[in-house]
Design a protein around this motif. Structure first.
Motif, PDB file in Angstrom:
ATOM      1  N   GLU A 183       0.859  -1.184   0.000  1.00 37.50           N
ATOM      2  CA  GLU A 183       0.000   0.000   0.000  1.00 37.50           C
ATOM      3  C   GLU A 183       0.897   1.236   0.000  1.00 37.50           C
ATOM      4  O   GLU A 183       1.900   1.285   0.719  1.00 37.50           O
ATOM      5  N   ARG A 218       0.496   5.344   0.620  1.00 34.88           N
ATOM      6  CA  ARG A 218      -0.459   6.350   1.075  1.00 34.88           C
ATOM      7  C   ARG A 218       0.262   7.659   1.404  1.00 34.88           C
ATOM      8  O   ARG A 218       1.464   7.669   1.695  1.00 34.88           O
ATOM      9  N   SER A 254       1.502  10.770   3.623  1.00 30.51           N
ATOM     10  CA  SER A 254       1.949  10.841   5.011  1.00 30.51           C
ATOM     11  C   SER A 254       1.876  12.289   5.466  1.00 30.51           C
ATOM     12  O   SER A 254       2.615  13.146   4.969  1.00 30.51           O
ATOM     13  N   TYR A 312       5.130  10.411   1.236  1.00 29.32           N
ATOM     14  CA  TYR A 312       4.421   9.137   1.067  1.00 29.32           C
ATOM     15  C   TYR A 312       5.028   8.093   1.980  1.00 29.32           C
ATOM     16  O   TYR A 312       6.244   8.097   2.230  1.00 29.32           O
ATOM     17  N   THR A 355       2.923   5.482  -8.154  1.00 31.13           N
ATOM     18  CA  THR A 355       1.941   6.289  -7.432  1.00 31.13           C
ATOM     19  C   THR A 355       2.232   7.769  -7.595  1.00 31.13           C
ATOM     20  O   THR A 355       1.326   8.585  -7.838  1.00 31.13           O
TER      21      THR A 355
END
Length: 280
Positions: free
Chosen positions: A136, A138, A140, A190, A234
């Protein structure tokens, strides 16, 4: 298949300007944090000479090459400024820069110490990101800054051995302080999670169509599982959403980071020569 991005002097100048602006924002954050009056930012021939703090990775001359050749008086000024704080002068000079600059620096006693590679990609309009199972990526936020800083510091403390090693190594606390100040330069952070464990981190800064992939690191126990590629894909998608047309990443020659970037469509745009004049 993406057509490799062609880099001319105009694009290189655009990338180097973005790099200089990133360094300046970070260095000024260091100056605010320390408040000791020792730091400086000196404009020189379209670039900047910066000093943040003792042993900081941001003590260097950046952005030269596309705004004329620095004069003897300009070089005298910045060399005296670095001498006053007991630091060597380190110039990061793109190989697409005006060749007269390299000649000028060599005649003044600057020595070639290393190279770093600047890779780039033409960013597509959008990306469909499919991450490997159990991984994963995501954002931060500020509430997680200390966690992110320590993950990055722990990861870079055990460098990957592929390719040419970094010329410089920095103590853990120095790296933490440098990354903390860089966070003030509009860098989006991230976190990578693998099998429920924090595995690495990365940063992204977007400015005037340039997406700067501002560092990425994976903890040793999670390497070779696709973390770096997941972080890259990403951030590419987020750069496209931000309207960027060019993405750039700086790596050591032949490193795992360069290999991962090229697997994700980046190609070598130019190299920077690191030229150093020892402390006077």
């Amino acid at each position: 298949m993406n057509t490799p991005l062609f880099c001319d002097a105009d694009l290189a100048g655009r990338i180097e300007l973005a790099e200089a602006q990133l360094i300046e924002a970070t260095v000024r954050a260091t100056h605010r944090r320390l408040g000791n009056g020792r730091g400086f930012v000196i404009p020189v021939a379209g670039g900047l000479a910066t000093f943040a703090d003792d042993d900081s990775p941001f003590n260097k001359v950046v952005g030269l090459g596309f705004g004329g050749v620095p004069t003897a008086d300009e070089l005298d000024e910045l060399e005296q400024a670095y001498a006053a704080v007991g630091a060597p002068v380190q110039v990061e000079l793109p190989h697409l820069a005006d060749p007269e600059i390299g000649i000028t620096l060599s005649r003044r006693g600057y020595e070639l110490e290393s190279f770093e590679n600047v890779l780039g990609i033409a960013i597509a309009d959008r990306y469909d990101v499919t991450l490997p199972d159990a991984i994963e990526i995501r954002p931060s936020g500020d509430e997680e800054l200390e966690v992110w800083l320590n993950v990055m510091a722990d990861a870079v403390a055990v460098p990957d051995t592929q390719g040419v090693p970094w010329r410089e190594e920095f103590p853990h606390d120095t790296y933490i302080d440098a990354e903390r100040d860089a966070a003030a330069a509009d860098i989006t952070r991230y976190i990578a999670v693998r099998n429920g464990e924090i595995a690495g981190g990365a940063g992204l800064r977007t400015t005037k169509g340039i997406a700067q992939f501002a560092g990425a690191a994976t903890l040793p126990t999670h390497r070779r599982h696709g973390i770096q590629s997941a972080l890259l894909s990403t951030r590419l998608a987020d750069a496209a959403t931000a309207g960027c047309d060019v993405g750039v990443i700086t790596t050591q020659p032949a490193s795992k980071s360069q290999q991962n970037a090229q697997r994700n469509g980046f190609n070598l745009l130019y190299a920077r020569a690191v030229l150093v004049k020892a402390r006077q």
